[in-house]
Design an enzyme around this catalytic site. Structure first.
Site, short mmCIF file in Angstrom:
data_model
loop_
_atom_site.label_atom_id
_atom_site.label_comp_id
_atom_site.label_asym_id
_atom_site.label_seq_id
_atom_site.Cartn_x
_atom_site.Cartn_y
_atom_site.Cartn_z
N ARG A 84 -2.17 -6.31 -8.65
CA ARG A 84 -1.11 -7.30 -8.43
C ARG A 84 -1.22 -8.39 -9.50
O ARG A 84 -1.08 -8.12 -10.67
CB ARG A 84 -1.22 -7.89 -7.02
CG ARG A 84 -0.76 -6.96 -5.94
CD ARG A 84 -1.30 -7.34 -4.60
NE ARG A 84 -2.75 -7.19 -4.58
CZ ARG A 84 -3.51 -7.37 -3.53
NH1 ARG A 84 -3.00 -7.75 -2.40
NH2 ARG A 84 -4.81 -7.18 -3.61
N LYS A 86 -16.68 -5.43 8.98
CA LYS A 86 -17.06 -6.83 9.22
C LYS A 86 -15.87 -7.76 8.94
O LYS A 86 -15.21 -7.64 7.91
CB LYS A 86 -18.22 -7.19 8.28
CG LYS A 86 -19.35 -7.92 9.00
CD LYS A 86 -20.53 -8.20 8.09
CE LYS A 86 -20.33 -9.47 7.31
NZ LYS A 86 -21.35 -9.68 6.29
N HIS A 125 0.85 -1.21 0.00
CA HIS A 125 0.00 0.00 0.00
C HIS A 125 0.88 1.25 0.00
O HIS A 125 0.64 2.20 -0.72
CB HIS A 125 -0.90 0.02 1.25
CG HIS A 125 -1.92 -1.07 1.30
ND1 HIS A 125 -2.15 -1.84 2.42
CD2 HIS A 125 -2.81 -1.53 0.37
CE1 HIS A 125 -3.11 -2.70 2.19
NE2 HIS A 125 -3.52 -2.55 0.95
N SER A 153 -2.87 -7.89 2.64
CA SER A 153 -3.17 -7.76 4.07
C SER A 153 -3.51 -9.12 4.66
O SER A 153 -3.12 -9.44 5.79
CB SER A 153 -4.33 -6.80 4.29
OG SER A 153 -4.00 -5.52 3.85
P1 ADP Z 1 -9.75 -3.72 -0.93
O1 ADP Z 1 -10.54 -4.47 0.09
O2 ADP Z 1 -10.42 -2.48 -1.44
O3 ADP Z 1 -9.17 -4.56 -2.04
P2 ADP Z 1 -7.04 -3.56 0.12
O4 ADP Z 1 -6.64 -2.88 1.37
O5 ADP Z 1 -6.85 -5.02 0.03
O6 ADP Z 1 -8.55 -3.13 -0.07
O7 ADP Z 1 -6.31 -2.91 -1.12
C1 ADP Z 1 -6.45 -1.55 -1.43
C2 ADP Z 1 -5.81 -1.28 -2.78
O8 ADP Z 1 -4.41 -1.53 -2.70
C3 ADP Z 1 -6.31 -2.20 -3.90
O9 ADP Z 1 -6.34 -1.45 -5.10
C4 ADP Z 1 -5.27 -3.28 -3.97
O10 ADP Z 1 -5.20 -3.85 -5.25
C5 ADP Z 1 -4.03 -2.47 -3.67
N1 ADP Z 1 -2.96 -3.30 -3.14
C6 ADP Z 1 -2.98 -4.09 -2.05
N2 ADP Z 1 -1.80 -4.72 -1.87
C7 ADP Z 1 -0.99 -4.31 -2.88
C8 ADP Z 1 0.35 -4.61 -3.29
N3 ADP Z 1 1.10 -5.51 -2.62
N4 ADP Z 1 0.83 -4.00 -4.39
C9 ADP Z 1 0.06 -3.15 -5.08
N5 ADP Z 1 -1.21 -2.83 -4.78
C10 ADP Z 1 -1.74 -3.39 -3.69
#
Ligand code: ADP
Length: 162
Positions: free
Chosen positions: A92, A43, A19, A130
């Site tokens: 990703r 949730k 992120h 995450s």
């Molecule tokens: P969501 O539940 O909206 O997917 P996330 O917190 O999982 O929320 O991810 C938020 C954003 O960050 C998404 O666009 C996701 O693709 C991107 N993202 C998460 N991890 C990575 C990573 N390792 N590299 C690039 N983008 C990421």
């Protein structure tokens, strides 16, 4: 409409180095990046929305071009309310594509002036999510390469108590 603001929405449960990478790269292009924590993602989350906002604020509070907010309801409504045009998302593996494609199409149909821009993950974060971090952390593995030190401490507190 402000062309210089990007909204970076997500669950961020917790915030990872992947992120952070997208945020830093976003700041190379946009004047302001607003990290928007989805409050409907409460949730089944490990950290409450308040904890996540607090965590991200502590990680980013030195940078006046970064803001941390929450939103509920439709993302596009929030984007319009903030007078922004751009939703920033990370991509990703191919597995992200199908869902992100649907989401971007839907948002664009509902609100044509809002564009979703995708940034490819940096290869070293391609397999970082995450959920993986939570799983490895829960099992006592070393997550120091995957999250900022502050997040690692917060995770340790969650799993083992302060
Ligand atoms: P969501 O539940 O909206 O997917 P996330 O917190 O999982 O929320 O991810 C938020 C954003 O960050 C998404 O666009 C996701 O693709 C991107 N993202 C998460 N991890 C990575 C990573 N390792 N590299 C690039 N983008 C990421």
């Amino acid at each position: 409409m402000n062309r210089h603001i990007a909204i970076y929405p997500g669950s961020f449960d917790p915030f990872t180095n992947g992120h952070m990478d997208i945020v830093h790269r976003g700041l190379e292009i946009f004047d302001t990046v607003i990290i928007a924590v989805a409050s409907n993602s409460e949730k089944n989350s490990l950290f409450s929305v308040v904890e996540r906002v607090d965590m991200i604020t502590r990680l980013t509070d030195h940078n006046p071009r970064l803001q941390v907010e929450t939103f509920d309801g439709l993302l596009v409504d929030y984007v319009v309310e903030r007078k922004a045009r751009v939703i920033l998302r990370g991509l990703r593996a191919v597995t992200d594509f199908e869902f992100e494609f649907q989401l971007a199409q839907m948002n664009h149909t509902v609100c044509p002036q809002v564009e979703t821009l995708f940034m490819m993950t940096s290869p070293k974060f391609a397999y970082l999510s995450s959920s993986i971090v939570k799983e490895v952390g829960r099992l006592g593995g070393d997550i120091s390469q995957f999250v900022p030190p502050l997040v690692r401490e917060d995770l340790q507190k969650k799993f083992t108590g302060p």
